[in-house]
Design a protein around this motif. Structure first.
Motif, PDB file in Angstrom:
ATOM      1  N   ASN A 109      47.289  27.951  38.227  1.00 24.51           N
ATOM      2  CA  ASN A 109      47.597  29.352  38.072  1.00 24.51           C
ATOM      3  C   ASN A 109      46.312  30.245  38.135  1.00 24.51           C
ATOM      4  O   ASN A 109      46.346  31.305  37.482  1.00 24.51           O
ATOM      5  N   CYS A 110      45.207  29.845  38.749  1.00 25.38           N
ATOM      6  CA  CYS A 110      44.209  30.670  38.983  1.00 25.38           C
ATOM      7  C   CYS A 110      44.380  31.642  40.010  1.00 25.38           C
ATOM      8  O   CYS A 110      45.031  31.371  40.796  1.00 25.38           O
ATOM      9  N   TYR A 111      43.642  32.932  40.049  1.00 27.51           N
ATOM     10  CA  TYR A 111      43.909  33.923  41.022  1.00 27.51           C
ATOM     11  C   TYR A 111      42.715  34.409  41.962  1.00 27.51           C
ATOM     12  O   TYR A 111      41.845  34.763  40.969  1.00 27.51           O
ATOM     13  N   ILE A 112      42.827  34.141  43.023  1.00 30.96           N
ATOM     14  CA  ILE A 112      41.546  34.645  43.875  1.00 30.96           C
ATOM     15  C   ILE A 112      42.170  35.786  44.485  1.00 30.96           C
ATOM     16  O   ILE A 112      42.745  35.536  45.369  1.00 30.96           O
ATOM     17  N   THR A 113      41.363  37.049  44.054  1.00 31.22           N
ATOM     18  CA  THR A 113      41.634  38.422  44.756  1.00 31.22           C
ATOM     19  C   THR A 113      41.427  38.237  46.349  1.00 31.22           C
ATOM     20  O   THR A 113      40.377  37.494  46.768  1.00 31.22           O
ATOM     21  N   ALA A 114      42.002  39.455  46.828  1.00 35.14           N
ATOM     22  CA  ALA A 114      41.713  39.663  48.414  1.00 35.14           C
ATOM     23  C   ALA A 114      40.239  40.023  48.553  1.00 35.14           C
ATOM     24  O   ALA A 114      39.697  40.440  47.810  1.00 35.14           O
ATOM     25  N   TYR A 115      39.698  39.554  49.660  1.00 34.74           N
ATOM     26  CA  TYR A 115      38.122  39.833  50.108  1.00 34.74           C
ATOM     27  C   TYR A 115      37.078  39.224  49.377  1.00 34.74           C
ATOM     28  O   TYR A 115      36.152  39.625  49.029  1.00 34.74           O
ATOM     29  N   TYR A 173      39.286  51.002  40.700  1.00 32.43           N
ATOM     30  CA  TYR A 173      39.998  52.211  40.393  1.00 32.43           C
ATOM     31  C   TYR A 173      41.144  51.889  39.839  1.00 32.43           C
ATOM     32  O   TYR A 173      42.038  53.265  39.507  1.00 32.43           O
ATOM     33  N   MET A 174      41.728  50.850  39.906  1.00 33.02           N
ATOM     34  CA  MET A 174      43.047  50.375  39.039  1.00 33.02           C
ATOM     35  C   MET A 174      44.126  51.315  39.665  1.00 33.02           C
ATOM     36  O   MET A 174      45.127  51.997  39.039  1.00 33.02           O
ATOM     37  N   ALA A 175      44.318  51.307  41.103  1.00 31.69           N
ATOM     38  CA  ALA A 175      45.255  52.063  41.845  1.00 31.69           C
ATOM     39  C   ALA A 175      45.394  53.721  41.505  1.00 31.69           C
ATOM     40  O   ALA A 175      46.429  54.105  42.012  1.00 31.69           O
ATOM     41  N   ARG A 176      44.375  54.254  41.130  1.00 33.84           N
ATOM     42  CA  ARG A 176      44.269  55.878  41.087  1.00 33.84           C
ATOM     43  C   ARG A 176      42.946  56.300  41.896  1.00 33.84           C
ATOM     44  O   ARG A 176      42.115  55.677  42.140  1.00 33.84           O
ATOM     45  N   LYS A 200      36.852  51.037  49.204  1.00 33.24           N
ATOM     46  CA  LYS A 200      35.902  50.295  48.217  1.00 33.24           C
ATOM     47  C   LYS A 200      36.415  48.948  47.668  1.00 33.24           C
ATOM     48  O   LYS A 200      35.803  48.462  46.754  1.00 33.24           O
ATOM     49  N   PHE A 201      37.418  48.502  48.080  1.00 33.59           N
ATOM     50  CA  PHE A 201      38.137  47.328  47.625  1.00 33.59           C
ATOM     51  C   PHE A 201      36.846  46.094  47.966  1.00 33.59           C
ATOM     52  O   PHE A 201      36.385  45.953  49.256  1.00 33.59           O
ATOM     53  N   THR A 255      37.705  36.558  33.088  1.00 37.52           N
ATOM     54  CA  THR A 255      38.206  37.684  34.165  1.00 37.52           C
ATOM     55  C   THR A 255      36.781  37.888  34.912  1.00 37.52           C
ATOM     56  O   THR A 255      35.715  38.421  34.091  1.00 37.52           O
ATOM     57  N   ILE A 256      36.804  38.359  36.303  1.00 35.66           N
ATOM     58  CA  ILE A 256      35.609  38.772  37.078  1.00 35.66           C
ATOM     59  C   ILE A 256      36.066  39.967  37.465  1.00 35.66           C
ATOM     60  O   ILE A 256      36.880  40.039  38.245  1.00 35.66           O
ATOM     61  N   LEU A 257      35.186  40.909  37.150  1.00 37.80           N
ATOM     62  CA  LEU A 257      35.403  42.351  37.850  1.00 37.80           C
ATOM     63  C   LEU A 257      35.199  42.643  39.267  1.00 37.80           C
ATOM     64  O   LEU A 257      34.406  41.640  39.959  1.00 37.80           O
ATOM     65  N   PRO A 258      35.498  43.543  39.863  1.00 34.65           N
ATOM     66  CA  PRO A 258      35.515  43.536  41.297  1.00 34.65           C
ATOM     67  C   PRO A 258      33.944  43.572  42.007  1.00 34.65           C
ATOM     68  O   PRO A 258      33.062  44.223  41.271  1.00 34.65           O
ATOM     69  N   GLY A 259      33.816  42.874  42.911  1.00 36.58           N
ATOM     70  CA  GLY A 259      32.492  42.761  43.606  1.00 36.58           C
ATOM     71  C   GLY A 259      31.304  42.150  43.029  1.00 36.58           C
ATOM     72  O   GLY A 259      30.209  42.123  43.460  1.00 36.58           O
ATOM     73  N   LYS A 260      31.688  41.324  41.769  1.00 37.34           N
ATOM     74  CA  LYS A 260      30.649  40.663  41.160  1.00 37.34           C
ATOM     75  C   LYS A 260      30.069  39.424  41.755  1.00 37.34           C
ATOM     76  O   LYS A 260      31.177  38.963  42.355  1.00 37.34           O
ATOM     77  N   VAL A 261      29.019  39.129  41.565  1.00 33.67           N
ATOM     78  CA  VAL A 261      28.462  37.919  42.269  1.00 33.67           C
ATOM     79  C   VAL A 261      28.021  36.609  41.314  1.00 33.67           C
ATOM     80  O   VAL A 261      27.106  37.075  40.203  1.00 33.67           O
TER      81      VAL A 261
END
Length: 236
Positions: free
Chosen positions: A133-139, A159-162, A169-170, A186-192
């Motif tokens: 049940n882990c989730y690997i987001t797009a890109y 931007y949480m869909a706003r 910028k995805f 939880t890993i936030l967007p773009g983090k390495v």
């Protein structure tokens, strides 16, 4: 040996099979799919599915994508779905109910656990372990020998869909060779997460993680360096 099929199997045009392929019941394989030798595909699996687009989606509509390629020695569990234009390396194990979206590559001998979702345009390296049940987001891009524990969430939209500003910028996450993430992090967007970087369970990663360091907390901060005995280069 050739092809062994269960009941109600649907095989599209120009599907290519290697030697010793076993298909369970109710399997659907779309046209043009290529499947290697010594492959087990269990009940209710769908391979080569073309993506569909929600009317409200901001993503561009996709035309007919190229077929899926499944390597040799692969096992695909019950009710898993693998979309078109994905490439699954040799000896990959895909567990029950996993979803691998379009334009995804999965490297050899990686384990994709039960209920795991790997979203579109992601790359997963060799010898990885993606647990239940882990989730690997797009890109997103994962290197080799990456470990992702159960219920980890990665994200790609700050931007949480706003606002329209988000459209170009995805950005998914990057986990370099030997990176490890503990359960419920939880890993936030773009983090390495750099080589051998390690994220403790339930942490929230808001900035890049340096090579060979352990972070913990919300927001995650360095706790200490990864012990020498746990570094990827020191494994047998």
């Amino acid at each position: 040996m050739g092809l062994e099929k269960g009941s109600n199997v649907v095989i599209g045009k120009d599907v290519l099979f290697g030697e010793n392929v076993i298909l369970g019941n109710n399997v659907i394989i779309y046209s043009g799919t290529k499947i290697g030798s010594n492959v087990i595909i269990q009940d209710n699996v769908v391979i080569g599915k073309q993506p569909t687009r929600a009317k409200a989606s901001i993503l561009p509509d996709t035309k007919q994508l190229p077929p899926t390629i499944i390597g040799s020695g692969v096992t695909i569990g019950t009710s898993a779905i693998i979309y078109a234009n994905s490439k699954i390396g040799d000896e990959v194990f895909v567990a029950d109910l996993a979803t691998i979206r379009e334009r995804v590559t999965v490297g050899a001998r990686t384990i994709v656990g039960r209920g795991v979702a790997i979203e579109n345009d992601s790359k997963v390296g060799k010898h990885c372990k993606l647990e239940t049940n882990c989730y690997i987001t797009a890109y997103s891009e994962l290197g080799d020998h990456v470990f992702v524990a159960p219920c980890v969430v990665t994200t790609n939209d700050n931007y949480m869909a706003r606002s329209k500003e988000r459209y170009d910028k995805f950005k998914g996450v990057t986990i370099k060779n030997g990176g490890r993430i503990g359960a419920n992090a939880t890993i936030l967007p773009g983090k390495v997460i750099n080589e051998d970087g390690t994220v403790a369970a339930a942490s929230v990663v808001t900035k890049d993680i340096a090579k060979e360091e352990i972070v913990v907390g919300s927001p995650a901060r360095k706790l200490r360096d990864v012990p020498e005995g746990q570094l990827l280069r020191n494994q047998e």
